[in-house]
Design a protein around this motif. Structure first.
Motif, mmCIF file in Angstrom:
data_model
loop_
_atom_site.group_PDB
_atom_site.id
_atom_site.type_symbol
_atom_site.label_atom_id
_atom_site.label_comp_id
_atom_site.label_asym_id
_atom_site.label_seq_id
_atom_site.Cartn_x
_atom_site.Cartn_y
_atom_site.Cartn_z
ATOM 1 N N GLY A 1 -14.062 50.083 92.474
ATOM 2 C CA GLY A 1 -14.856 50.289 93.689
ATOM 3 C C GLY A 1 -14.454 49.287 94.759
ATOM 4 O O GLY A 1 -14.408 49.610 95.951
ATOM 5 N N ALA A 2 -14.107 48.064 94.323
ATOM 6 C CA ALA A 2 -13.709 47.022 95.284
ATOM 7 C C ALA A 2 -12.428 47.412 96.017
ATOM 8 O O ALA A 2 -12.224 47.025 97.173
ATOM 9 C CB ALA A 2 -13.530 45.683 94.563
ATOM 10 N N ARG B 1 -19.031 43.665 99.911
ATOM 11 C CA ARG B 1 -20.300 44.141 99.341
ATOM 12 C C ARG B 1 -21.338 44.527 100.395
ATOM 13 O O ARG B 1 -22.493 44.743 100.053
ATOM 14 C CB ARG B 1 -20.904 43.101 98.382
ATOM 15 C CG ARG B 1 -20.033 42.616 97.247
ATOM 16 C CD ARG B 1 -19.550 43.656 96.261
ATOM 17 N NE ARG B 1 -20.554 44.600 95.817
ATOM 18 C CZ ARG B 1 -20.265 45.693 95.107
ATOM 19 N NH1 ARG B 1 -19.023 45.989 94.773
ATOM 20 N NH2 ARG B 1 -21.220 46.503 94.745
ATOM 21 N N ALA C 1 -16.883 53.326 102.289
ATOM 22 C CA ALA C 1 -16.117 53.574 101.053
ATOM 23 C C ALA C 1 -16.530 54.900 100.432
ATOM 24 O O ALA C 1 -15.689 55.655 99.932
ATOM 25 C CB ALA C 1 -16.320 52.433 100.065
ATOM 26 N N SER C 2 -17.814 55.191 100.480
ATOM 27 C CA SER C 2 -18.297 56.438 99.893
ATOM 28 C C SER C 2 -17.703 57.640 100.644
ATOM 29 O O SER C 2 -17.368 58.659 100.035
ATOM 30 C CB SER C 2 -19.822 56.451 99.928
ATOM 31 O OG SER C 2 -20.309 57.712 99.573
ATOM 32 N N ARG D 1 -7.190 58.007 98.239
ATOM 33 C CA ARG D 1 -7.094 58.032 96.768
ATOM 34 C C ARG D 1 -5.641 57.829 96.329
ATOM 35 O O ARG D 1 -5.366 57.099 95.383
ATOM 36 C CB ARG D 1 -7.664 59.327 96.185
ATOM 37 C CG ARG D 1 -9.109 59.579 96.570
ATOM 38 C CD ARG D 1 -9.854 60.401 95.553
ATOM 39 N NE ARG D 1 -10.191 59.642 94.360
ATOM 40 C CZ ARG D 1 -11.224 58.803 94.256
ATOM 41 N NH1 ARG D 1 -12.036 58.605 95.256
ATOM 42 N NH2 ARG D 1 -11.422 58.155 93.129
ATOM 43 N N ASP E 1 -13.659 57.999 88.652
ATOM 44 C CA ASP E 1 -12.717 58.998 88.117
ATOM 45 C C ASP E 1 -11.724 58.356 87.155
ATOM 46 O O ASP E 1 -10.604 58.822 87.015
ATOM 47 C CB ASP E 1 -11.938 59.643 89.274
ATOM 48 C CG ASP E 1 -11.049 58.638 90.006
ATOM 49 O OD1 ASP E 1 -11.379 57.432 89.999
ATOM 50 O OD2 ASP E 1 -10.016 59.054 90.562
HETATM 51 O O1 DC Z 1 -18.658 51.241 92.740
HETATM 52 P P1 DC Z 1 -18.760 50.951 94.237
HETATM 53 O O2 DC Z 1 -20.129 51.179 94.801
HETATM 54 O O3 DC Z 1 -18.208 49.606 94.605
HETATM 55 O O4 DC Z 1 -17.796 52.039 94.927
HETATM 56 C C1 DC Z 1 -17.731 52.196 96.326
HETATM 57 C C2 DC Z 1 -17.352 53.640 96.663
HETATM 58 O O5 DC Z 1 -16.015 53.884 96.250
HETATM 59 C C3 DC Z 1 -18.214 54.708 95.984
HETATM 60 O O6 DC Z 1 -19.106 55.320 96.894
HETATM 61 C C4 DC Z 1 -17.266 55.734 95.477
HETATM 62 C C5 DC Z 1 -15.895 55.148 95.634
HETATM 63 N N1 DC Z 1 -15.155 55.024 94.387
HETATM 64 C C6 DC Z 1 -14.380 56.080 94.007
HETATM 65 O O7 DC Z 1 -14.374 57.099 94.685
HETATM 66 N N2 DC Z 1 -13.608 56.009 92.894
HETATM 67 C C7 DC Z 1 -13.625 54.902 92.133
HETATM 68 N N3 DC Z 1 -12.854 54.857 91.048
HETATM 69 C C8 DC Z 1 -14.448 53.808 92.491
HETATM 70 C C9 DC Z 1 -15.214 53.901 93.622
#
Ligand code: DC
Length: 221
Positions: A33-34, A88, A96-97, A106, A128
């Motif tokens: 996620g980071a 954060r 990010a979402s 991606r 994923d």
């Molecule tokens: O886990 P997180 O809240 O730090 O993730 C931030 C955003 O990144 C979350 O809304 C979805 C995306 N994300 C993703 O699409 N695939 C991942 N492997 C990790 C996070």
């Protein structure tokens, strides 16, 4: 090298749990996620319009994300700068979402994640990992909890920090983020067929960690 994938929705406790599992096994913890947040930080800072495909593709070509560890704590570098302290915030999380649903974003992160799993024994958390990044991971966990429980944990965290917060708004945000993460066209959040479902709604942290460790030990030790 062995890989443990922990996927699940926002607020399920993945990072807390994954860090502890990694520590117990002496594996490297990778917070994916980071990485998405680092790209989001770039997009926000540079005011990139992510709905314009060409603009977003060009921005992604200009981005290099790297992972380092300092005292075993993951640091994310964006074009050579350590951006970990900026990742954060709500603004970065919301971007990010949205931006993580986009193909160039991606694609920019796939090899980095796979390379980590080639170099190290990893516990990798994300959305994923079991379905897409590490389809051959030795252990796959789908960690979830009810939206009420996840919102309650977040609410408690904010109150403890002395921040004013509204439970209903937090829950609504969580539900909205779930919707986006689960319904996007590319690499949506879903439980891999061979993942073990762990619902932590009524479990404490140690109980979840022990549950996962026993699944891991059954499979790989
Ligand atoms: O886990 P997180 O809240 O730090 O993730 C931030 C955003 O990144 C979350 O809304 C979805 C995306 N994300 C993703 O699409 N695939 C991942 N492997 C990790 C996070």
């Amino acid at each position: 090298m062995a890989g443990i994938a922990i996927d699940g929705p926002a607020g399920a406790g993945k990072s807390t749990i994954a860090k502890k599992v990694a520590k117990e096994l002496d594996f490297v913890y990778v917070d994916t996620g980071a990485l998405y947040r680092a790209i989001a930080h770039y997009l926000v800072t540079n005011k990139i319009d992510i709905e314009k495909d060409e603009v977003l593709s060009k921005a992604c070509e200009e981005i290099t994300v790297a992972i380092e560890y300092e005292n075993s704590v993951q640091q994310v570098y964006l074009n050579g700068e350590n951006v970990t302290p900026y990742l954060r915030t709500e603004e970065t999380g919301n971007m990010a979402s949205k931006s993580s649903a986009k193909a160039p974003v991606r694609a920019a992160l796939l090899d980095l994640q796979r390379d980590m799993a080639k170099q190290y024994n990893v516990v990798m958390d994300g959305r994923d990992i079991g379905t897409n990044v590490l389809p051959d991971a030795e252990v796959k966990i789908y960690l979830t909890a009810s939206s009420k429980e996840r919102a309650g944990r977040r609410y408690k965290e904010l109150v403890e920090k002395g921040e004013k917060s509204d439970f209903d708004r937090i829950e609504a945000d969580i539900i909205e983020r779930d919707e986006r993460d689960m319904n996007r066209a590319i690499a949506p959040l879903k439980q891999a067929e061979d993942a073990v479902l762990v619902d932590s709604s009524d479990m404490g942290i140690d109980e979840v960690v022990d549950t996962i460790l026993s699944i891991v030990r059954d499979r790989i030790q």
